[in-house]
Scaffold this active site. Structure first.
Site, short mmCIF file in Angstrom:
data_model
loop_
_atom_site.label_atom_id
_atom_site.label_comp_id
_atom_site.label_asym_id
_atom_site.label_seq_id
_atom_site.Cartn_x
_atom_site.Cartn_y
_atom_site.Cartn_z
N LYS A 138 0.87 -1.19 0.00
CA LYS A 138 0.00 0.00 0.00
C LYS A 138 0.89 1.22 0.00
O LYS A 138 1.98 1.17 0.59
CB LYS A 138 -0.91 0.01 1.23
CG LYS A 138 -1.86 -1.17 1.35
CD LYS A 138 -3.11 -1.00 0.52
CE LYS A 138 -3.96 -2.27 0.57
NZ LYS A 138 -5.20 -2.20 -0.17
N LYS A 140 -2.12 1.29 -2.85
CA LYS A 140 -2.31 0.25 -3.87
C LYS A 140 -1.79 0.68 -5.23
O LYS A 140 -1.41 -0.17 -6.02
CB LYS A 140 -3.76 -0.23 -3.94
CG LYS A 140 -4.82 0.82 -4.17
CD LYS A 140 -6.15 0.16 -4.57
CE LYS A 140 -6.81 -0.59 -3.44
NZ LYS A 140 -7.99 -1.37 -3.88
N LYS A 164 2.16 -9.13 -1.92
CA LYS A 164 1.46 -9.14 -3.21
C LYS A 164 1.17 -7.73 -3.70
O LYS A 164 1.05 -6.79 -2.90
CB LYS A 164 0.17 -9.95 -3.13
CG LYS A 164 -0.92 -9.33 -2.30
CD LYS A 164 -2.23 -10.10 -2.40
CE LYS A 164 -3.11 -9.65 -3.51
NZ LYS A 164 -3.75 -8.34 -3.32
N ASP A 166 -1.39 -5.06 -5.32
CA ASP A 166 -2.82 -4.90 -5.17
C ASP A 166 -3.49 -5.12 -6.53
O ASP A 166 -2.83 -5.12 -7.57
CB ASP A 166 -3.16 -3.53 -4.58
CG ASP A 166 -4.26 -3.65 -3.53
OD1 ASP A 166 -5.13 -4.53 -3.70
OD2 ASP A 166 -4.25 -2.88 -2.55
N GLU A 167 -4.80 -5.30 -6.50
CA GLU A 167 -5.49 -5.73 -7.72
C GLU A 167 -5.47 -4.69 -8.83
O GLU A 167 -5.57 -5.03 -10.00
CB GLU A 167 -6.93 -6.16 -7.41
CG GLU A 167 -7.89 -5.06 -6.96
CD GLU A 167 -7.68 -4.60 -5.51
OE1 GLU A 167 -7.01 -5.33 -4.75
OE2 GLU A 167 -8.16 -3.51 -5.17
N HIS A 255 -6.68 -13.62 -6.91
CA HIS A 255 -7.49 -12.56 -6.30
C HIS A 255 -8.84 -12.58 -7.00
O HIS A 255 -8.98 -13.14 -8.08
CB HIS A 255 -6.74 -11.22 -6.50
CG HIS A 255 -7.29 -10.09 -5.70
ND1 HIS A 255 -8.38 -9.36 -6.11
CD2 HIS A 255 -6.88 -9.52 -4.54
CE1 HIS A 255 -8.62 -8.40 -5.22
NE2 HIS A 255 -7.74 -8.48 -4.25
N HIS A 288 -8.43 -15.79 -2.51
CA HIS A 288 -9.13 -14.92 -1.56
C HIS A 288 -10.57 -15.41 -1.42
O HIS A 288 -11.27 -15.54 -2.42
CB HIS A 288 -9.17 -13.47 -2.07
CG HIS A 288 -7.85 -12.81 -2.09
ND1 HIS A 288 -7.62 -11.62 -1.43
CD2 HIS A 288 -6.68 -13.15 -2.67
CE1 HIS A 288 -6.36 -11.26 -1.62
NE2 HIS A 288 -5.77 -12.17 -2.37
N LYS A 295 -13.12 -5.76 6.52
CA LYS A 295 -13.88 -4.62 6.00
C LYS A 295 -14.95 -5.01 4.98
O LYS A 295 -15.82 -4.21 4.65
CB LYS A 295 -12.92 -3.59 5.39
CG LYS A 295 -12.28 -3.98 4.06
CD LYS A 295 -11.30 -2.91 3.55
CE LYS A 295 -10.65 -3.33 2.24
NZ LYS A 295 -9.57 -2.47 1.79
N GLY A 326 -8.69 -8.07 3.68
CA GLY A 326 -9.61 -6.94 3.60
C GLY A 326 -9.92 -6.38 4.98
O GLY A 326 -10.78 -6.89 5.68
N GLN A 347 -3.95 -11.81 5.40
CA GLN A 347 -3.30 -10.75 4.65
C GLN A 347 -3.74 -9.39 5.16
O GLN A 347 -4.93 -9.14 5.32
CB GLN A 347 -3.72 -10.88 3.19
CG GLN A 347 -2.55 -11.19 2.31
CD GLN A 347 -2.97 -11.34 0.89
OE1 GLN A 347 -2.39 -12.15 0.21
NE2 GLN A 347 -3.94 -10.61 0.43
N ALA A 348 -2.78 -8.52 5.39
CA ALA A 348 -3.11 -7.18 5.86
C ALA A 348 -2.32 -6.15 5.06
O ALA A 348 -1.10 -6.27 4.92
CB ALA A 348 -2.78 -7.06 7.35
N GLY A 349 -3.04 -5.17 4.55
CA GLY A 349 -2.39 -4.04 3.88
C GLY A 349 -2.30 -2.90 4.87
O GLY A 349 -1.27 -2.66 5.51
N GLY A 350 -3.44 -2.20 5.05
CA GLY A 350 -3.48 -1.11 6.03
C GLY A 350 -3.06 -1.57 7.41
O GLY A 350 -2.41 -0.83 8.16
O1 LIG Z 1 -6.55 -6.87 -2.05
C1 LIG Z 1 -6.78 -6.94 -0.82
O2 LIG Z 1 -6.95 -8.02 -0.26
C2 LIG Z 1 -6.94 -5.65 -0.09
O3 LIG Z 1 -6.13 -4.74 -0.74
C3 LIG Z 1 -6.70 -5.64 1.38
O4 LIG Z 1 -6.25 -4.37 1.83
P1 LIG Z 1 -6.41 -3.91 3.36
O5 LIG Z 1 -5.75 -4.95 4.21
O6 LIG Z 1 -5.72 -2.56 3.47
O7 LIG Z 1 -7.87 -3.82 3.61
MG LIG Z 2 -6.73 -5.09 -2.69
#
Ligand SMILES: O=C(O)[C@H](O)COP(=O)(O)O
Ligand SMILES: [Mg+2]
Length: 399
Positions: A138, A140, A164, A166-167, A255, A288, A295, A326, A347-350
């Site tokens: 991130k 993204k 990974k 992002d999409e 994904h 996924h 979220k 997510g 998986q964690a982005g934020g």
């Molecule tokens: O592609 C994903 O799975 C999301 O980008 C997750 O992102 P987040 O962890 O910041 O909600």
């Molecule tokens: Mg994503």
């Protein structure tokens, strides 16, 4: 050959009985149409489908329909979908209809499935039973290749197993794929030298049908150790093309961006179960499927069943690693693992890059949350002598 069995939820139009509506679905997807026709010969009749049951469910009904296997072309998934999930969604005699599940007989599962599966991915990473931790770089989109690689390095030294794209990141000008990939791999090599850990990088090769294999093969030449593809936007054939290409000897991370247009409405569309089964059959090593506390909206029972479809016995195919993603952060790890089990990628982005002390600390906090679960210690308790976890919990809490 045995039949294909499909389960649908549906709500009939006011002037149509549930039995008539189920029959309309069955006929539309087999030998019939909206009226009697003069061209149906006797030998065609053996390809009729059958409505096996209709029973009330919530505001509508559940029906089980069997389709003769002979109307399917073995190995042609777009054609499979045109039967079990085809014209029926637009039929006027049903107000709403949702494909809940489908069973294909052995003869129609002509695919080799995942090359690696859960065990194969675990071997690459060197893990035994613990859940894997992954991150999405991130922001993204927007970072250049050098900065993307720096974020990847920080996540790797912090302890993630998987990084990974992002999409929405593929091969844009601000971060060309063939500059980003070698930059990330070089920093992951550095992390390996420093930590001894092998970290996977799922580089997003999603693109148009006639270019995806070329893109994937070039990525492998540049050292890619995993490929990512978006199954709904690129299509099931994209997963199959990558998985069945003998030169592709790395796992495939799948994904599902755009899936919720079909999976989210509880009354109409296609439940994730069918997509999960197809991705496994076609060779996705990771998929996924959603989270219970993140979220994106999700029904926990449905999600558990989707994950089981990836891991339960299925004609000897290897299992696909379910990815929970997510909106996750260390405070949500216990809930995810308690409900979904430990054969899971968190998986964690934020929830990693948003850590008050940066990406490496964020990755450490996620790993600490996983360790806490594996040791049977509540997250809050474990945080008392794990600084990064404590900092994460202070920012995001435990729910
Ligand atoms: O592609 C994903 O799975 C999301 O980008 C997750 O992102 P987040 O962890 O910041 O909600
Ligand atoms: Mg994503």
């Amino acid at each position: 050959m045995s039949d294909v069995t499909a389960i649908y939820y549906f709500r009939p139009r006011a002037d149509t009985s549930p039995e008539q509506a189920a029959q309309a679905i069955c006929e539309e997807e087999t030998t019939g149409t909206w009226t009697d026709i003069s061209t149906t010969t006797e030998y065609v009749r053996r390809l009729d489908g059958a409505v096996e049951s209709v029973e009330p469910k919530g505001q509508g009904y559940l029906t089980k329909i069997t389709y003769p296997a002979e109307i399917f072309e073995p190995g042609n998934v777009p054609q499979y979908l045109s039967v079990v999930a085809g014209n029926l969604f637009g039929l006027g005699r049903v107000e709403a209809v949702r494909l809940l599940d489908v069973e294909f007989p052995r003869e129609l599962v002509t695919f080799s499935g995942p090359k690696f599966g859960i065990d194969g991915v675990r071997r690459l990473v060197g893990s035994q039973n613990r859940p894997h931790v992954g991150t999405i770089i991130k922001p993204k989109v927007g970072l250049n290749p050098t900065d993307t690689a720096e974020v990847a390095y920080q996540a790797a030294i912090g302890g993630v197993d998987l990084i990974k794209d992002d999409e929405t990141l593929t091969d844009q000008q601000f971060c060309p794929l063939f500059e980003r990939l070698p930059a990330v791999m070089a920093r992951l090599d550095q992390a390996k030298t420093e930590t001894g850990r092998n970290v996977l990088y799922a580089v997003n090769v999603t693109t148009r049908a006639d270019k995806i294999l070329e893109r994937a093969e070039h990525a492998l030449e540049l050292g890619a150790n995993m490929l990512m593809v978006d199954v709904i936007s690129a299509g099931f054939s994209a997963v199959q093309a990558l998985a069945e290409d003998p030169s592709i000897k790395v796992p495939i991370h799948v994904h599902r961006t755009m899936h919720a247009a079909m999976t989210r409405n509880p009354e109409h569309g296609i439940a994730m179960r069918t997509f999960a089964k197809l991705v496994r059959m076609l060779g996705g090593d990771q998929l996924h499927t959603g989270s219970v506390s993140g979220k994106m909206s999700h029904d926990a029972e449905e999600l558990l069943g989707d994950n089981r479809a990836l891991t339960d016995q299925c004609y000897g195919l290897k299992s696909t690693f379910p990815v929970s993603s997510g909106g996750l952060h260390p405070g949500k790890v216990q809930t995810e693992l308690r409900v979904l089990g430990t054969d899971l990628i968190l998986q964690a982005g934020g929830g990693i890059h948003g850590h008050p002390d940066g990406t490496a600390a964020g990755a450490r906090a996620m790993r600490q949350a996983v360790d806490a679960f594996m040791e049977g210690i509540p997250t809050v308790e474990y945080a008392k002598d794990h600084y990064e976890l404590d900092r994460a919990l202070k920012k995001w809490g435990t729910s």
